[in-house]
Design a protein around this motif. Sequence first.
Motif, short mmCIF file in Angstrom:
data_model
loop_
_atom_site.label_atom_id
_atom_site.label_comp_id
_atom_site.label_asym_id
_atom_site.label_seq_id
_atom_site.Cartn_x
_atom_site.Cartn_y
_atom_site.Cartn_z
N ARG A 165 -0.26 11.24 -8.44
CA ARG A 165 1.05 11.38 -9.47
C ARG A 165 2.01 10.02 -9.51
O ARG A 165 2.53 9.78 -10.80
CB ARG A 165 2.16 12.47 -8.76
N ALA A 166 1.95 9.29 -8.60
CA ALA A 166 2.65 8.12 -8.45
C ALA A 166 1.98 7.04 -9.47
O ALA A 166 2.70 6.46 -9.96
CB ALA A 166 2.79 7.64 -7.05
N LEU A 167 0.89 7.34 -9.65
CA LEU A 167 0.05 6.12 -10.55
C LEU A 167 -0.04 6.74 -11.81
O LEU A 167 -0.31 6.03 -12.74
CB LEU A 167 -1.38 6.18 -9.91
N ALA A 168 0.40 7.88 -12.28
CA ALA A 168 0.47 8.38 -13.48
C ALA A 168 0.98 7.56 -14.50
O ALA A 168 0.58 7.65 -15.76
CB ALA A 168 0.93 9.94 -13.66
N LEU A 169 1.95 6.79 -14.14
CA LEU A 169 2.82 6.11 -15.13
C LEU A 169 2.32 4.42 -15.19
O LEU A 169 2.80 3.59 -15.61
CB LEU A 169 4.14 6.10 -14.84
N GLU A 170 1.30 4.22 -14.43
CA GLU A 170 0.57 2.97 -14.18
C GLU A 170 1.73 1.94 -13.75
O GLU A 170 2.07 0.96 -14.52
CB GLU A 170 -0.02 2.51 -15.45
N PRO A 171 2.40 2.16 -12.47
CA PRO A 171 3.35 1.50 -12.31
C PRO A 171 2.97 0.11 -11.78
O PRO A 171 1.76 -0.23 -11.23
CB PRO A 171 4.03 2.12 -10.92
N ALA A 172 3.87 -0.89 -12.02
CA ALA A 172 3.35 -2.32 -11.29
C ALA A 172 3.62 -2.32 -9.80
O ALA A 172 2.95 -3.06 -8.99
CB ALA A 172 4.25 -3.40 -11.87
#
Length: 347
Positions: A165-172
């Motif tokens: 879930r945390a990686l869904a938005l491809e965070p830096a």
Amino acid sequence: MSEPLLAVRGLVKHYPARRRRGPLVHAVCGVDLDLAAHETLALVGESGSGKSTVARTLLHLEQPTAGSVTLRGQELVGLRPAEIRPLRRDMQIVFQDPYASLDPRMTAEQIVAEPLHIHGLAAGAAERQAAVSSLLRLVGLDPATRDRHPASFSGGQRQRIAIARALALEPALLVLDEPLSALDVSIQAGVVTLLQDLQQRLGTAYLFIAHDLAVVRHLAHRVAVAYLGRIVETGPVDVLFGRPSHPYTQALLSATPVPDPAVERRRQRIRLVGEPPDPTDPPSGCRFRTRCPRYAAELDDAGRERCRDQTPALLDSGQGHAVACHFAGPVGFVAGRGATSARGRGQ
Ligand code: SF4
């Protein structure tokens, strides 16, 4: 370090001990941190050190009392909610307890897809399903489990869903707030390996909040040690583990088991006396002095007076290794040189 991805300067967070009344809790008191892209910085310390408050403040889950937080050079402190929302894509968090952080009424697919909904991404059902399948595979879960609810997953699998879930938005930047501490030791290693693998593949930077230094040694590139709201030592992981110079870091490391049995047998435990002081009334000068073995056993009256009266600055001693102690050095070095009139750094 080149331009850091995340730069924190003079971060302060005070809040009332009781709602609106009572003395102020000095939770974070002038913290500086830098985190480069693709890097893991571990922020370690006991409960009450302020490390989780730092994480929550960076993510705008709490407003800082003072200080600056920049992401790719953009100041985040003082932004309105509407201004911070698009920037949240670049900063996501994985909480400590996957039993509490996942909504039990939602399916794995709904949990993982929710950030995509919120940010207006993957609007169509087919696109969303494809994104969720890809994210579940990325964290080592079978996409066929997408319709199951959190209760039907193990703790390790739930934490994998939280990571997806945390990686869904491809965070830096991913803030990992003690992501292993609610998991059985037997499954922690699998999650650590997953986090390392994901960083290699995606290049995500991690701020890893932890108290288990054995895990930190495997995962982190650099470490910052916090005590009662201040950073007392920071440096590359090899330097900090190889020659810790602050008495608090030395005590934490002495409590960490070493895999080599011969080294483990020789390991000398440094036991800290007492509990961390009341954060509404921290000690003057060095906040660690009430529990510091060096203060108690190695310093003369003049040295103790200095520790009581002067707050030690975080001074860089080279290689990015910085220590906040008037008498920084290896274990026993003050006593070892018979220095009843030990002279501290910078004198
Ligand atoms: Fe101990 Fe003094 Fe160093 Fe503080 S400044 S850690 S009290 S020796």
